[in-house]
Design an enzyme around this catalytic site. Structure first.
Site, PDB file in Angstrom:
ATOM      1  N   GLU A   1      -3.540  -0.295   2.751  1.00  0.00           N
ATOM      2  CA  GLU A   1      -3.994  -1.676   2.893  1.00  0.00           C
ATOM      3  C   GLU A   1      -4.488  -1.971   4.307  1.00  0.00           C
ATOM      4  OE1 GLU A   1      -1.811  -1.420  -0.786  1.00  0.00           O
ATOM      5  OE2 GLU A   1      -1.304  -0.781   1.253  1.00  0.00           O
TER       6      GLU A   1
ATOM      7  N   HIS B   1       6.640  -7.479  -5.768  1.00  0.00           N
ATOM      8  CA  HIS B   1       5.320  -7.651  -6.372  1.00  0.00           C
ATOM      9  C   HIS B   1       5.126  -9.059  -6.933  1.00  0.00           C
ATOM     10  CE1 HIS B   1       6.159  -3.335  -6.473  1.00  0.00           C
ATOM     11  NE2 HIS B   1       4.860  -3.107  -6.569  1.00  0.00           N
TER      12      HIS B   1
END
Length: 336
Positions: free
Chosen positions: A68, A137
């Site tokens: 990321e 998540h």
């Protein structure tokens, strides 16, 4: 909203509306590129990108490595060179790995270089609970980035706004962060065809009322509207404001509503402490609208804990319709 009144309107899901916006942008502007993990042939973690890679090729719809920080850095650099990247995180939680590039680079480069360049970057963040994806998540972390000058942060609650805000973000010279609640991806609604934009920084009054103002974001807008229907049967008319943008905030719409109703509830899924509700509450307290309040402001936010894996516990730690109903009844009947 800048929409052609003659435009055809179709029923699309939230995900389909986002995909259509990206399709329009890719076709009309060669500077637009898509970047993210598994957004190519796989179509994205939530299948939002779909088959756009087959239409535009891997030079425009690019899978990035599982990094990321690295992917976000490439997106920032691409924006600095004149491209208009749309970078998708698989889950909003993973943006924690890329905060250096978002907070210290994208948000500050225009300022640090004296306005010589801009960073026309769009980042998309699938966020929120309700999918059983557990603590790492399922978070709602939009307040993190809303704290940073130089970034704009939006939370579309409808398919129409999901398309319109994305297209507006692509026209903005500065970085725009779009938080998309995962549960909304399958929700359907009427969406105008073609290109249009939803103004960044402008809230929407989803339901007018005179007794209590409910300021909501993202999926909580729909829970607030459901609660408002029940309240109406009890003689309580709630005004539901969909904030849509949390940086910048539409101060005037919120303050005007509070002056009218004299009561306010802020509803958001993120953890209550230091969430967007705290900013909205402070904004009212620091304005003349405070003099119109007939009761304390109520913040309904998430519990002070990670999102559990258990479906029942997952529901218990974020505001639900009964919580909104009870708060509105207490406010309007003087039970606080």
């Amino acid at each position: 909203m800048n929409v052609d009144v003659k435009a055809e309107t179709r029923e699309l899901s939230y995900a389909e509306a986002i995909r259509e916006a990206m399709d329009i942008a890719l076709e009309s502007d060669p500077r637009v590129i898509l970047m993210g993990e598994d957004i190519g042939v796989y179509g994205g973690a939530f299948q939002v990108t779909g088959d756009l890679v087959h239409k535009y090729g891997t030079d425009r719809v690019m899978d990035t490595p599982i990094s990321e920080l690295g992917g976000a850095g490439v997106a920032v650099g691409a924006a600095m060179t004149g491209l208009r990247p749309i970078f998708e995180f698989q889950f909003s939680d993973f943006a924690a790995l890329a905060l250096e590039q978002i907070v210290n680079q994208a948000a500050k480069l225009r300022y640090m270089l004296g306005g010589a360049i801009s960073v026309p970057l769009v980042m998309r963040f699938p966020a929120g609970s309700g999918t059983g994806a557990a603590a790492q998540h399922s978070q709602s972390l939009e307040a993190w980035l809303a704290h940073v000058p130089g970034l704009k942060v939006v939370q579309p609650s409808t398919p129409e706004d999901a398309k319109g805000l994305l297209l507006a973000a692509l026209e903005d010279p500065d970085p725009v962060m779009i938080y998309e609640h995962k549960i909304l991806y399958k929700m359907k609604g009427h969406v105008p065809a073609g290109h249009y934009t939803t103004p960044i920084g402008k809230a929407a009054i989803r339901r007018p009322g005179k007794d209590v103002t409910i300021v909501a974001t993202s999926i909580m807008v729909h829970k607030a509207l459901e609660a408002a229907k029940t309240l109406a049967n009890e003689g309580i008319e709630a005004e539901v404001i969909d904030l849509r943008t949390i940086r910048p905030i539409d101060r005037e719409t919120v303050l005007a509503s509070v002056r009218k109703t004299g009561r306010m509830i802020c509803v958001y899924e993120a953890v209550k402490t230091l969430g967007i509700g705290a900013e909205i509450s402070a904004m009212v307290a620091e304005s003349d609208a405070f003099d119109y309040l007939d009761a304390p402001i109520i913040r309904l936010g998430g519990a002070e804990c990670p999102i559990p894996y258990s479906p029942e516990l997952e529901k218990a730690v974020v505001p639900q319709v009964p919580d909104i109903l009870q708060s509105a009844r207490n406010l309007t009947k003087g039970r606080l």
